[in-house]
Write a protein that holds these residues in place. Structure first.
Motif, PDB file in Angstrom:
ATOM      1  N   PHE A 138       1.077  -1.406  -0.178  1.00  0.00           N
ATOM      2  CA  PHE A 138       0.191  -0.298  -0.117  1.00  0.00           C
ATOM      3  C   PHE A 138       0.556   1.537  -0.033  1.00  0.00           C
ATOM      4  CE2 PHE A 138      -3.828  -2.588   1.577  1.00  0.00           C
ATOM      5  CZ  PHE A 138      -4.609  -2.387   0.231  1.00  0.00           C
ATOM      6  N   GLU A 139       1.984   1.261   0.127  1.00  0.00           N
ATOM      7  CA  GLU A 139       3.167   2.605   0.578  1.00  0.00           C
ATOM      8  C   GLU A 139       3.484   2.283  -0.748  1.00  0.00           C
ATOM      9  OE1 GLU A 139       3.756   4.832   3.655  1.00  0.00           O
ATOM     10  OE2 GLU A 139       2.175   4.305   3.118  1.00  0.00           O
ATOM     11  N   LEU A 140       3.636   1.454  -1.685  1.00  0.00           N
ATOM     12  CA  LEU A 140       4.414   2.212  -2.726  1.00  0.00           C
ATOM     13  C   LEU A 140       3.049   2.366  -3.292  1.00  0.00           C
ATOM     14  CD1 LEU A 140       6.774  -1.249  -2.958  1.00  0.00           C
ATOM     15  CD2 LEU A 140       7.436   1.136  -2.830  1.00  0.00           C
ATOM     16  N   LEU A 141       2.334   1.653  -4.021  1.00  0.00           N
ATOM     17  CA  LEU A 141       0.936   2.186  -4.253  1.00  0.00           C
ATOM     18  C   LEU A 141       0.425   3.308  -4.165  1.00  0.00           C
ATOM     19  CD1 LEU A 141      -1.534   1.792  -6.095  1.00  0.00           C
ATOM     20  CD2 LEU A 141      -2.928   0.884  -4.515  1.00  0.00           C
ATOM     21  N   GLY A 158       1.928   9.104   1.040  1.00  0.00           N
ATOM     22  CA  GLY A 158       0.781   8.036   1.693  1.00  0.00           C
ATOM     23  C   GLY A 158       1.246   8.301   3.509  1.00  0.00           C
ATOM     24  N   LEU A 159       1.181   6.962   4.255  1.00  0.00           N
ATOM     25  CA  LEU A 159       1.446   7.540   5.862  1.00  0.00           C
ATOM     26  C   LEU A 159       2.646   7.951   5.784  1.00  0.00           C
ATOM     27  CD1 LEU A 159       0.413   6.716   8.366  1.00  0.00           C
ATOM     28  CD2 LEU A 159       0.801   4.621   8.026  1.00  0.00           C
ATOM     29  N   THR A 160       4.313   7.139   4.983  1.00  0.00           N
ATOM     30  CA  THR A 160       5.109   7.409   5.404  1.00  0.00           C
ATOM     31  C   THR A 160       5.559   9.241   5.181  1.00  0.00           C
ATOM     32  OG1 THR A 160       6.053   5.062   5.224  1.00  0.00           O
ATOM     33  CG2 THR A 160       7.754   6.820   5.382  1.00  0.00           C
ATOM     34  N   LEU A 161       5.181   9.165   4.170  1.00  0.00           N
ATOM     35  CA  LEU A 161       6.012  10.751   2.751  1.00  0.00           C
ATOM     36  C   LEU A 161       4.364  11.616   4.264  1.00  0.00           C
ATOM     37  CD1 LEU A 161       5.648   9.689  -0.350  1.00  0.00           C
ATOM     38  CD2 LEU A 161       7.941   9.988   1.094  1.00  0.00           C
ATOM     39  N   ASN A 162       3.540  11.019   4.425  1.00  0.00           N
ATOM     40  CA  ASN A 162       2.503  11.917   5.112  1.00  0.00           C
ATOM     41  C   ASN A 162       3.021  12.095   6.370  1.00  0.00           C
ATOM     42  OD1 ASN A 162       0.292  13.218   6.381  1.00  0.00           O
ATOM     43  ND2 ASN A 162      -0.519  12.614   4.180  1.00  0.00           N
ATOM     44  N   VAL A 163       3.487  11.189   7.316  1.00  0.00           N
ATOM     45  CA  VAL A 163       4.488  11.627   7.968  1.00  0.00           C
ATOM     46  C   VAL A 163       5.479  12.480   8.754  1.00  0.00           C
ATOM     47  CG1 VAL A 163       4.883   9.721  10.852  1.00  0.00           C
ATOM     48  CG2 VAL A 163       3.591   9.282   9.422  1.00  0.00           C
ATOM     49  N   ILE A 164       6.419  11.918   7.768  1.00  0.00           N
ATOM     50  CA  ILE A 164       7.781  13.050   7.565  1.00  0.00           C
ATOM     51  C   ILE A 164       7.212  13.733   7.122  1.00  0.00           C
ATOM     52  CG2 ILE A 164       9.493  12.790   6.266  1.00  0.00           C
ATOM     53  CD1 ILE A 164       9.896  10.200   5.832  1.00  0.00           C
ATOM     54  N   MET A 165       6.430  14.128   6.195  1.00  0.00           N
ATOM     55  CA  MET A 165       6.170  15.830   5.954  1.00  0.00           C
ATOM     56  C   MET A 165       5.577  17.107   6.708  1.00  0.00           C
ATOM     57  SD  MET A 165       7.796  16.188   3.490  1.00  0.00           S
ATOM     58  CE  MET A 165       6.903  17.499   2.525  1.00  0.00           C
TER      59      MET A 165
END
Length: 187
Positions: free
Chosen positions: A154-157, A165-172
């Motif tokens: 799902f993160e790749l999709l 996605g979740l990871t990018l959203n949290v980082i940003m």
């Protein structure tokens, strides 16, 4: 008489309903201001984004369920699964409330690709919590490798399709990086 084994599940339902009531009290729209509730809304960066049942950010809430399951298994292994579900639900509902505060909405607008974000409808928030519950249940039932594969998939999709996605959203949200924002807005 209430079966004590079911109590955590009733508490879970109560937390979801309480969260919806808090969001309504905060002035969040019950449904999309457009007057419809679609099962899926794909466009991002529009006023109707995050207003329907599901959208491109729904998978991140499914992943919350996986993450909460494994985190709570790690730190509260002896707590019965029903009460761990209550804790996960409280975390997710708490996030949905925080996510729809003016401070968080403004933070998303200023640090992420979501410059037009106006928050979620209550229906969208309740669906997000429901997907967290589904993720929690799946994490309990699936082998760890399958849970990990779903999370990565799902993160790749979402990274490929919407550059988020979740990871990018949290980082940003926590520590914005210009190169990520540049990549996200280039699509």
């Amino acid at each position: 008489m209430l079966d004590r084994r079911l109590l955590p599940y009733w508490v879970t339902l109560f937390i979801v309903l309480l969260g919806a009531a808090v969001l309504l009290a905060m002035g969040r729209s019950l449904i999309c201001p457009c007057g419809t509730v679609l099962p899926w809304y794909g466009p991002t960066g529009t006023p109707d984004a995050n207003m329907h049942l599901t959208d491109w950010y729904t998978p991140s809430h499914l992943l919350h369920g996986f993450l909460f399951f494994f985190l709570l298994r790690l730190v509260a292994r002896r707590v019965p699964i029903g009460w761990r579900l209550v804790a996960a639900t409280a975390l997710e509902v708490g996030w949905e409330i925080l996510e729809n505060t003016n401070w968080t909405i403004d933070r998303y607008r200023s640090t992420t690709v979501s410059t037009d974000y106006i928050g979620d409808s209550v229906v969208n928030s309740v669906t997000d919590v429901t997907f967290m519950l589904l993720g929690f249940w799946l994490a309990r039932r699936l082998p760890v490798w399958a849970s990990l594969a779903i999370c990565i998939g799902f993160e790749l999709l979402t990274a490929v399709v919407i550059r988020d996605g979740l990871t990018l959203n949290v980082i940003m949200f926590i520590h914005p990086m210009d190169w990520i924002l540049n990549w996200q807005t280039a699509g």
